[in-house]
Design a protein around this motif. Structure first.
Motif, mmCIF file in Angstrom:
data_model
loop_
_atom_site.group_PDB
_atom_site.id
_atom_site.type_symbol
_atom_site.label_atom_id
_atom_site.label_comp_id
_atom_site.label_asym_id
_atom_site.label_seq_id
_atom_site.Cartn_x
_atom_site.Cartn_y
_atom_site.Cartn_z
ATOM 1 N N VAL A 1 38.285 56.124 13.669
ATOM 2 C CA VAL A 1 38.812 56.818 12.633
ATOM 3 C C VAL A 1 38.616 58.013 11.602
ATOM 4 O O VAL A 1 39.047 58.953 11.608
ATOM 5 C CB VAL A 1 39.441 55.833 11.996
ATOM 6 N N ALA A 2 37.737 57.581 11.447
ATOM 7 C CA ALA A 2 36.559 58.784 10.257
ATOM 8 C C ALA A 2 36.902 59.856 11.302
ATOM 9 O O ALA A 2 36.743 60.984 11.027
ATOM 10 C CB ALA A 2 35.918 58.358 9.686
ATOM 11 N N GLU A 3 36.571 59.963 12.479
ATOM 12 C CA GLU A 3 35.411 60.571 13.064
ATOM 13 C C GLU A 3 37.254 61.953 13.717
ATOM 14 O O GLU A 3 37.302 63.051 13.449
ATOM 15 C CB GLU A 3 35.052 61.100 14.720
ATOM 16 N N HIS A 4 38.355 61.263 14.104
ATOM 17 C CA HIS A 4 39.504 61.764 13.763
ATOM 18 C C HIS A 4 39.378 62.620 12.813
ATOM 19 O O HIS A 4 40.826 63.358 12.958
ATOM 20 C CB HIS A 4 40.986 60.128 14.026
ATOM 21 N N CYS B 1 44.683 64.704 5.345
ATOM 22 C CA CYS B 1 44.064 64.980 6.398
ATOM 23 C C CYS B 1 42.948 63.579 5.954
ATOM 24 O O CYS B 1 43.147 62.472 6.698
ATOM 25 C CB CYS B 1 43.614 66.109 7.273
ATOM 26 N N ILE B 2 42.588 63.872 4.994
ATOM 27 C CA ILE B 2 41.438 62.866 4.506
ATOM 28 C C ILE B 2 42.277 61.872 4.237
ATOM 29 O O ILE B 2 41.616 60.706 4.669
ATOM 30 C CB ILE B 2 40.515 63.346 3.263
ATOM 31 N N ILE B 3 42.457 61.876 3.839
ATOM 32 C CA ILE B 3 43.545 60.053 3.210
ATOM 33 C C ILE B 3 44.303 59.309 4.079
ATOM 34 O O ILE B 3 44.630 58.534 4.007
ATOM 35 C CB ILE B 3 43.824 59.801 1.801
ATOM 36 N N HIS B 4 44.854 60.210 5.464
ATOM 37 C CA HIS B 4 46.242 59.894 5.907
ATOM 38 C C HIS B 4 45.912 58.082 6.852
ATOM 39 O O HIS B 4 46.902 57.419 6.677
ATOM 40 C CB HIS B 4 46.290 60.375 6.766
#
Length: 187
Positions: A33-36, A63-66
């Motif tokens: 998920v972090a890579e996404h 985008c960072i927190i979604h």
């Protein structure tokens, strides 16, 4: 943010490095998920000139927190996720966000509300990027990692999300062309 609270917060967010998604990388391992989220953020950075009047820093924050809610629930692919999954994720995320220092908690709650309502141009762009990045990643991954429903999904998914923007519609069409080529070649 006070250093100890920052470390506690990062420790929770770090879970996304090991939380895998349904998508695979080019080398055949599950994407995290972090890579996404990172790829989405990079996309927002590179398309910012296409939206000169938009607050792209806000889009990047979105985008960072979604997907931070997935720290608590894991990732559930969009085609399997239901309202109950979303409700549980929202409750757990809200509890965690409420535990943050007020400045960050309020900002994040405002961003999540805007993202959920999807009425602002920033929220629409963020959601388009979220959907398009998944399609791009599928095109990058080996075709053998696709499940049957993804062949149709990769052809139609996100069309509704990009309808507001000529640029994003064009990007969606280029992604679709890559999908068609991938399916024809079979890799």
């Amino acid at each position: 943010m006070e250093p100890r609270k920052l470390l506690e917060t990062i420790l929770v967010a770090e879970r996304l490095k090991d939380t895998t998604r349904h998508c695979y990388t080019a080398k055949g391992r599950h994407e995290s998920v972090a890579e996404h989220s990172w790829m989405m953020t990079l996309m927002a950075f590179f398309i910012r000139d296409e939206f000169p009047t938009v607050d792209m820093d806000k889009v990047i924050r979105m985008c960072i927190i979604h997907d931070l809610g997935e720290c608590f629930t894991g990732d559930i692919p969009t085609f399997d996720k239901n309202q109950n999954h979303e409700k549980i994720e929202k409750i757990l995320l809200n509890n965690w966000v409420s535990s943050l220092p007020e400045k960050y908690s309020m900002e994040m709650k405002e961003l999540y509300k805007e993202m959920e309502e999807r009425e602002t141009i920033e929220a629409k762009i963020y959601k388009s990027i979220d959907s398009l990045e998944a399609l791009i990643q599928h095109n990058i991954s080996d075709l053998s990692t696709w499940i049957p429903k993804e062949f149709d999904l990769n052809m139609t998914y996100a069309d509704d999300k990009v309808a507001f923007s000529d640029y994003l519609k064009l990007l969606r069409e280029v992604i679709r062309e890559d999908t068609i080529k991938k399916i024809k070649i079979g890799k």
